[in-house]
Design a protein around this motif. Structure first.
Motif, PDB file in Angstrom:
ATOM      1  N   LYS A  28       0.815  -1.215   0.000  1.00  0.00           N
ATOM      2  CA  LYS A  28       0.000   0.000   0.000  1.00  0.00           C
ATOM      3  C   LYS A  28       0.849   1.265   0.000  1.00  0.00           C
ATOM      4  N   ASN A  29       2.016   1.214   0.651  1.00  0.00           N
ATOM      5  CA  ASN A  29       2.765   2.444   0.897  1.00  0.00           C
ATOM      6  C   ASN A  29       4.088   2.563   0.139  1.00  0.00           C
ATOM      7  N   LYS A  31       6.558   3.607  -2.622  1.00  0.00           N
ATOM      8  CA  LYS A  31       6.314   4.771  -3.473  1.00  0.00           C
ATOM      9  C   LYS A  31       7.506   5.204  -4.324  1.00  0.00           C
ATOM     10  N   LEU A 174       9.742   3.231   5.232  1.00  0.00           N
ATOM     11  CA  LEU A 174       8.756   2.290   5.749  1.00  0.00           C
ATOM     12  C   LEU A 174       9.452   1.425   6.792  1.00  0.00           C
ATOM     13  N   SER A 201       3.481   8.860  10.289  1.00  0.00           N
ATOM     14  CA  SER A 201       2.331   8.035  10.664  1.00  0.00           C
ATOM     15  C   SER A 201       2.797   6.783  11.393  1.00  0.00           C
ATOM     16  N   LYS A 230       5.479   4.977   8.688  1.00  0.00           N
ATOM     17  CA  LYS A 230       5.808   5.480   7.355  1.00  0.00           C
ATOM     18  C   LYS A 230       6.065   6.982   7.384  1.00  0.00           C
TER      19      LYS A 230
END
Length: 231
Positions: A28-29, A31, A174, A201, A230
């Motif tokens: 999901k994260n 990037k 991450l 986060s 993250k």
């Protein structure tokens, strides 16, 4: 290839995955075009193998596993040419120690022998190396900027992570970190919180976007959990 035990193998046969919340978090994260995955406590390659199957934008994988039998299986499971293997563990300094091998649960090997009642016949000698020195060397040699960092070592994760200097932390965007050594983390709580301030986060495998105050509450409870952080 899996070692036969009463926890890992049955769960994988049943679910066809292992700790999939980690994979979902990364998927999901992620990037960047060129990412580098550090698997601290790689075991037999359960997490790295799942990531490789997804063909994400991960340039190279660096897998650390000190237990000799797990390490042999790890190398057989991960034949990707961009995977690098290290048959030692990490710590805050170089040292030799003894590892308890839990034959009933192959994900539960630990150097913290007080957690186990019968240890005499299941101790392996292993090497631990300074995490800051090792990672700095790898980062410089491979010109690494974007790090996905996963650590699951049954009690050493906090020590390994807090030993990293700020230049390494800056490159980690991450972070998956098991929190289980509450004696250590309580004594070093301010240091942990200062490092986590560099991230935007903080979540766990059960809760999303928690506050620093809530994180403190989880630590006080002394119930093992995973940080998913993250930038």
């Amino acid at each position: 290839i899996l070692p036969l035990d009463e926890i890992v193998a049955p769960r994988i046969f049943k679910n066809d995955n292992w700790n999939f919340f980690i994979i979902k978090f990364i998927k999901k994260n992620i990037k960047n075009k060129n990412n580098f995955f550090f698997d601290i406590g790689a075991n037999v390659g359960l997490i790295t193998k799942q990531l490789q199957n997804l063909n994400l934008n991960i340039n190279s994988y660096f897998c650390f596993e000190p237990e000799v039998n797990n390490f042999k299986i790890l190398k057989k499971n991960l034949k990707n040419k961009n995977t690098f293997f290290y048959n030692y563990g990490l710590a805050s300094k170089n040292k030799k120690t003894k590892l308890f091998v839990n034959n009933l649960n192959k994900s539960d090997n630990s150097i913290y022998l007080n957690n186990y009642k019968e240890t005499k016949d299941r101790l392996n000698k292993i090497d631990l190396k300074d995490s800051n020195t090792v990672l700095n060397k790898i980062i410089k040699e491979n010109n690494i900027n974007h790090i996905i960092y996963k650590s699951d070592t049954q009690g050493m994760d906090e020590e390994i992570f807090l030993n990293l200097n700020d230049s390494i932390i800056e490159k980690i965007y991450l972070l998956i970190l098991e929190i289980s050594n509450f004696d250590f983390i309580t004594k070093n709580l301010d240091k942990l919180l200062n490092k986590l301030k560099k991230f935007k986060s903080i979540s766990t495998e059960k809760e999303t976007n928690i506050s620093i105050d809530h994180l403190k509450i989880l630590i006080v409870k002394k119930e093992e959990f995973n940080l998913l952080v993250k930038k």
